[in-house]
Design a protein around this motif. Structure first.
Motif, short mmCIF file in Angstrom:
data_model
loop_
_atom_site.label_atom_id
_atom_site.label_comp_id
_atom_site.label_asym_id
_atom_site.label_seq_id
_atom_site.Cartn_x
_atom_site.Cartn_y
_atom_site.Cartn_z
N ILE A 411 0.82 -1.20 0.00
CA ILE A 411 0.00 0.00 0.00
C ILE A 411 0.86 1.26 0.00
N GLN A 412 1.94 1.24 0.76
CA GLN A 412 2.84 2.40 0.77
C GLN A 412 3.39 2.68 -0.62
N ASP A 413 3.65 1.62 -1.38
CA ASP A 413 4.18 1.78 -2.73
C ASP A 413 3.10 2.11 -3.76
N HIS A 414 1.83 1.94 -3.38
CA HIS A 414 0.71 2.18 -4.31
C HIS A 414 -0.37 2.97 -3.59
N LEU A 415 0.01 4.03 -2.92
CA LEU A 415 -0.89 4.74 -2.01
C LEU A 415 -2.11 5.29 -2.73
N MET A 416 -1.88 6.09 -3.74
CA MET A 416 -2.99 6.73 -4.44
C MET A 416 -3.80 5.71 -5.23
N GLU A 417 -3.12 4.80 -5.86
CA GLU A 417 -3.80 3.75 -6.64
C GLU A 417 -4.72 2.93 -5.75
N THR A 418 -4.26 2.60 -4.53
CA THR A 418 -5.06 1.80 -3.61
C THR A 418 -6.32 2.55 -3.19
N ALA A 419 -6.16 3.82 -2.83
CA ALA A 419 -7.31 4.61 -2.40
C ALA A 419 -8.33 4.77 -3.52
N GLU A 420 -7.85 5.05 -4.73
CA GLU A 420 -8.75 5.26 -5.85
C GLU A 420 -9.49 3.97 -6.22
N GLU A 421 -8.77 2.87 -6.22
CA GLU A 421 -9.40 1.59 -6.57
C GLU A 421 -10.47 1.20 -5.54
N PHE A 422 -10.16 1.42 -4.25
CA PHE A 422 -11.12 1.08 -3.20
C PHE A 422 -12.36 1.96 -3.30
N ALA A 423 -12.15 3.24 -3.58
CA ALA A 423 -13.29 4.16 -3.70
C ALA A 423 -14.19 3.77 -4.85
N ARG A 424 -13.61 3.41 -5.99
CA ARG A 424 -14.42 3.04 -7.16
C ARG A 424 -15.11 1.69 -6.95
N THR A 425 -14.39 0.75 -6.34
CA THR A 425 -14.95 -0.59 -6.17
C THR A 425 -16.21 -0.57 -5.31
N TYR A 426 -16.18 0.22 -4.24
CA TYR A 426 -17.30 0.22 -3.29
C TYR A 426 -18.14 1.50 -3.37
N ASN A 427 -17.84 2.36 -4.33
CA ASN A 427 -18.60 3.59 -4.54
C ASN A 427 -18.72 4.40 -3.24
N LEU A 428 -17.59 4.68 -2.64
CA LEU A 428 -17.53 5.44 -1.41
C LEU A 428 -16.34 6.38 -1.45
N ILE A 429 -16.24 7.23 -0.45
CA ILE A 429 -15.10 8.13 -0.33
C ILE A 429 -14.07 7.46 0.57
N CYS A 430 -12.86 7.34 0.07
CA CYS A 430 -11.80 6.67 0.83
C CYS A 430 -10.75 7.69 1.26
N VAL A 431 -10.59 7.84 2.57
CA VAL A 431 -9.55 8.70 3.14
C VAL A 431 -8.47 7.77 3.66
N LEU A 432 -7.41 7.60 2.87
CA LEU A 432 -6.33 6.68 3.23
C LEU A 432 -5.24 7.48 3.95
N LYS A 433 -5.10 7.22 5.24
CA LYS A 433 -4.25 8.05 6.10
C LYS A 433 -2.80 7.59 6.08
N ASP A 434 -1.92 8.53 5.79
CA ASP A 434 -0.48 8.29 5.82
C ASP A 434 0.19 9.64 5.95
N ALA A 435 1.50 9.70 5.81
CA ALA A 435 2.20 10.98 5.86
C ALA A 435 1.62 11.95 4.83
N ARG A 436 1.19 11.45 3.71
CA ARG A 436 0.41 12.19 2.73
C ARG A 436 -0.94 11.49 2.61
N THR A 437 -1.92 11.98 3.33
CA THR A 437 -3.25 11.35 3.29
C THR A 437 -3.90 11.60 1.94
#
Length: 527
Positions: A411-437
């Motif tokens: 996930i650290q290596d695919h931070l934005m990709e992971t958040a975007e894929e999760f948001a699209r898959t479940y049709n929700l807003i994903c706030v993936l928290k890290d040093a750059r949320t």
């Protein structure tokens, strides 16, 4: 708000500027080089400096060649290093190389440079030592541009390693060579800049880690590619899909009107806390109040009554039996709310499972799922498809790893990709928290948060965030605004708290103490 662009987008906007508006590439190159020279001078460039400009054979290298010419004409001692197959150089690069040759500026190859300046160490581990032959005041990296996608190896890697160990101020043109412009990853090896001068728009990878660590101070300069180049309203139109909030966006916080009452600012229900775990509920509830919410109710076990009433007497308290909650009471509380927070400190036992299921089944208002609520649904993520309301999830890396069944390092290596894929898959807003949320909104913008600091990596910080987002929604902000704006406000509070207490001593309570100062900025904008 400002745009952050990805490599494909930047390439398209560059092409649009030239093809549609007719601005020649040589004009863009000249302006980019001039902007980089100006920033170098603003950064304290001394007269007669010794400057090495390392150039590739693409248009980023052409930027560097023009920089070398401009600096040479200003009286600096300039040397140019060219790496790559010159016969395959872009037409612009070939022309600029011809010009610097006409001026007699010294040009040599990477191979000659490595032999002359950088020596292999005696230990045989491939690291570099600097010979006593040359010293530079400034080293300019114009080897690769934003389009780089392959791993840097061979003589390119050796050269970048050598440039990194040489003393002198280091400037990267557009982006440090070796940093992926889309995700901030290091493609084998990367130039470590003190200053990066980028053009028209900051690139996403410059604001994600580890990429940002290699950029040093970032300056963005306009060179002729602007919002007109998006060609909005045409078949070729495409707006950047990534953005970041900036200080003036505090104005987006909902405005309080004169003739109002507590009901005007919404009701937040915080379904949180378990036996002897009341802190998370208090942090979320207090954050919602401090963010402007009119009324907060906490749904929690009876054992937490005394501590919550003592810590936050402003909150309405609804309790349940910790072993056998009355679900009618739970449903009634859900129906009362304008927005629901579910999960902080909730635990993962049978009762917590029943509460989460009830929220997902009965909620008719926006729901923010955090912490234990996410751990509960990790084995049955399809339940996220059931709610008929706006859903926001706020996982940290460990929680997202459980939700996705992957490792934290992935996930650290695919931070934005992971958040975007999760948001699209479940049709929700994903706030993936890290040093750059990352806040990913399906089929809309993805936001990279630029506020905050590493002192916020402390217990309770995430509970405060859920409360801030809930407070904004309660006052009428749409979830797709409240989520990224709440993350930004939360980070600003962290920066404010760090100024007062330092990053080592930052705690969730100091975040709460700093929140009013951020909302005061909003009030100041209205006066």
């Amino acid at each position: 708000m400002k745009y952050l662009v990805r490599k494909g987008e930047m390439k398209q906007y560059d092409r649009n500027t030239m093809d549609v508006f007719g601005i020649p590439s040589v004009v863009l190159i000249e302006r980019a080089a001039l902007a980089a020279v100006e920033e170098l001078e603003r950064d304290g460039l001394q007269a007669g400096s010794r400057i090495l400009v390392a150039c590739g054979t693409g248009n980023n290298g052409a930027d560097g060649l023009v920089m070398a010419r401009l600096l040479y004409l200003k009286g600096h001692q300039v040397q140019i290093l060219v790496i790559g197959n010159r016969t395959k150089a872009t037409p612009e690069n070939k022309k600029e190389l011809e010009i610097v040759n006409n001026y007699g500026i010294p040009v040599f190859s990477a191979e000659d440079f490595l032999k002359k300046v950088c020596l292999e160490d005696g230990g045989g581990n491939g690291s570099k030592q600097v010979s006593g032959c040359d010293r530079y005041d400034v080293l300019v990296d114009a080897i690769f541009g934003v389009g780089l996608s392959r791993r840097i190896e061979g003589v390119y890697g050796q050269l970048i390693q050598c440039l990194n160990v040489l003393p002198g101020k280091k400037l990267a043109v557009d982006i440090p060579s070796g940093i992926d412009a889309d995700d901030g990853s290091v493609l084998g090896v990367a130039f470590r800049a003190d200053l990066t001068v980028t053009f028209s728009y900051e690139k996403v990878g410059m604001r994600l880690f580890p990429g940002q660590d290699f950029c040093g101070r970032i300056v963005c300069r306009s060179v002729g590619i602007d919002n007109y180049s998006f060609l909005l309203g045409t078949e070729r139109g495409r707006e950047p899909c990534t953005a970041a909030f900036t200080p003036e966006d505090v104005a987006l916080i909902p405005t309080r009107k004169p003739h109002t009452n507590k009901g005007s600012y919404g009701k937040v229900l915080v379904v949180a806390g378990s036996v002897n775990m009341a802190g998370a509920a208090i942090f979320s509830a207090r954050a919602a109040y401090l963010s402007g919410c009119g009324l907060v109710r906490i749904l929690t076990p009876e054992e937490n009554r005394t501590i919550i009433q003592s810590a936050l007497p402003e909150a309405v308290l609804t309790t349940y039996h910790s072993k056998k909650p009355e679900m009618e009471t739970v449903v009634s509380a859900l129906q009362w709310a304008d927005v629901i927070v579910c999960g902080p400190g909730l635990g993962t036992g049978d009762v917590a499972h029943r509460l989460v299921q009830s929220v997902l089944k009965n909620a008719a208002v926006p729901v923010i799922m955090d912490a234990d609520a996410l751990n509960i649904i990790a084995d049955e993520t399809d339940v996220l498809r059931k709610p008929h309301t706006d859903l926001i999830v706020t996982p940290h890396l460990g929680e997202m790893a459980r939700l996705q069944g992957v490792t934290v390092s992935y996930i650290q290596d695919h931070l934005m990709e992971t958040a975007e894929e999760f948001a699209r898959t479940y049709n929700l807003i994903c706030v993936l928290k890290d040093a750059r949320t990352i806040t990913a909104i399906p089929y809309e913008h993805t936001y990279v948060n630029l506020s905050g600091n590493n002192g916020m990596a402390t217990g309770g910080s995430g509970d405060v965030l859920t409360g801030v987002i809930a407070g904004l929604i309660a006052q009428g902000a749409k979830p797709e605004l409240a989520a990224p704006l709440g993350v930004y406000v939360h980070g600003l509070a962290g920066d404010e708290a760090a100024e007062i207490h330092g990053r080592y001593s930052l705690m969730a309570q100091t975040l709460l103490d700093a929140l009013p100062k951020i909302f005061l900025r909003k009030e100041g904008m209205e006066s």
